[in-house]
Write a protein that holds these residues in place. Sequence first.
Motif, PDB file in Angstrom:
ATOM      1  N   LEU A   1      -1.674  76.107 -11.171  1.00 21.94           N
ATOM      2  CA  LEU A   1      -0.918  77.336 -11.364  1.00 21.94           C
ATOM      3  C   LEU A   1      -1.813  78.296 -12.132  1.00 21.94           C
ATOM      4  N   TYR A   2      -1.831  79.568 -11.715  1.00 24.68           N
ATOM      5  CA  TYR A   2      -2.686  80.568 -12.349  1.00 24.68           C
ATOM      6  C   TYR A   2      -1.833  81.656 -12.990  1.00 24.68           C
ATOM      7  N   VAL A   3      -2.356  82.218 -14.070  1.00 31.48           N
ATOM      8  CA  VAL A   3      -1.670  83.305 -14.761  1.00 31.48           C
ATOM      9  C   VAL A   3      -2.667  84.429 -14.997  1.00 31.48           C
ATOM     10  N   GLY A   4      -2.327  85.634 -14.556  1.00 33.92           N
ATOM     11  CA  GLY A   4      -3.149  86.792 -14.867  1.00 33.92           C
ATOM     12  C   GLY A   4      -2.872  87.234 -16.290  1.00 33.92           C
ATOM     13  N   VAL A   5      -3.898  87.248 -17.129  1.00 34.33           N
ATOM     14  CA  VAL A   5      -3.740  87.550 -18.558  1.00 34.33           C
ATOM     15  C   VAL A   5      -4.581  88.767 -18.924  1.00 34.33           C
ATOM     16  N   SER A   6      -3.938  89.744 -19.540  1.00 39.11           N
ATOM     17  CA  SER A   6      -4.651  90.944 -19.986  1.00 39.11           C
ATOM     18  C   SER A   6      -4.862  90.971 -21.495  1.00 39.11           C
TER      19      SER A   6
ATOM     20  N   LEU B   1       0.652  87.406 -22.317  1.00 38.81           N
ATOM     21  CA  LEU B   1       0.504  86.304 -23.272  1.00 38.81           C
ATOM     22  C   LEU B   1       1.785  85.484 -23.366  1.00 38.81           C
ATOM     23  N   ALA B   2       2.931  86.156 -23.400  1.00 35.83           N
ATOM     24  CA  ALA B   2       4.202  85.428 -23.415  1.00 35.83           C
ATOM     25  C   ALA B   2       4.352  84.607 -22.142  1.00 35.83           C
TER      26      ALA B   2
ATOM     27  N   ALA C   1      -8.633  87.505 -25.279  1.00 32.30           N
ATOM     28  CA  ALA C   1      -7.423  87.197 -24.507  1.00 32.30           C
ATOM     29  C   ALA C   1      -7.512  85.788 -23.924  1.00 32.30           C
ATOM     30  N   ALA C   2      -8.694  85.420 -23.414  1.00 33.49           N
ATOM     31  CA  ALA C   2      -8.879  84.074 -22.869  1.00 33.49           C
ATOM     32  C   ALA C   2      -8.716  83.027 -23.963  1.00 33.49           C
TER      33      ALA C   2
END
Length: 343
Positions: A45-50, A56-57, A93-94
Amino acid sequence: MASPDALEHVPPRRRPLDAVLSVRRAVRSFLSEPEHAAHLRAGELYVGVSGGADSLALAEAAAHVGGRLGVRVCALVVDHRLQAGSSEIAQRAADEALRLGVHTAKVLAVTVDGPGGPEAAARRARYAALRGNAAEGALVLLGHTLDDQAETVLLGLGRGSGPRSLAGMRPLEMPWARPLLDTPRAVTRAACHELGVRPWDDPHNTDPRFRRVRVREEVLPLLEDVLAGGVAAALARTARQLREDCDALDLIADEVLAGALDGAGLRVEVLATVPSPVRRRVLRTWLLRGGVRELTDAHLRSVDELVERWRGQGGVFLPGGVEAGRAHGKLVLNRCQPTTPGS
């Protein structure tokens, strides 16, 4: 401009409170739906994080829920390289996503260029990077909230681009998955506070040069004030209702298209028997398959007149060097010969 240090910790709470649990519930409910759960079989599962509150939530909730489902969760952080210090912000962020429980986090540096202005170019580059770094068939979770959906509906209303635009963003449009479309932005910010995270606020998100920012900062607050609240939720409900209507009409249009196809053309006698909103959906699909791009409502209505108001008129010239015409009881597409200078 916000510095890389803008993404920092605040004193954490001892246990998850209402906002964190609310985001987790939204993600768990989304992933438990059979259509969505089918895409978890690959175990990724992937999440785009800015680095913003929404993503983040979402990353924390995805890690929490994914862990219980036996799914590995990877955060994908796109560095658009449009601001000084962007690489440091992306790395923070990572790192934050890793602290919140994801298994891996990857920073993806992109080049933003091409037509449509910086906002559209950045979106193209971002989505291409996310798609290119996710396993085939896996979901990529995006942190669009109820507020983002309301903004999208208002922007579509302002463009006058019809029900497809007013229907807003879909919860699932592979590989993109949006589990927070019913969750207000205030909840994701509260979740970050409960988690002990101070999200990074992208200065572009408050830059009034961008139309979406003015809708967010000026239009929606005014509507909430004038209409006594609940506007964002009402717009999101409207989008959901329109999506359901559009899906039903699209199913009908698919059946009509199958019955009207005659080789590469469409039989007019079949098209003439259905209501114009269904017919225009049939025409839209047919034209897109035929290589027409950048279709507008005006284009569709002009082609529709070849059925509804036929009086022997000539063809309709469309983007992509295509002409739609009528001959021998059928609508047909012809490739236009490019003109040469002086001809």
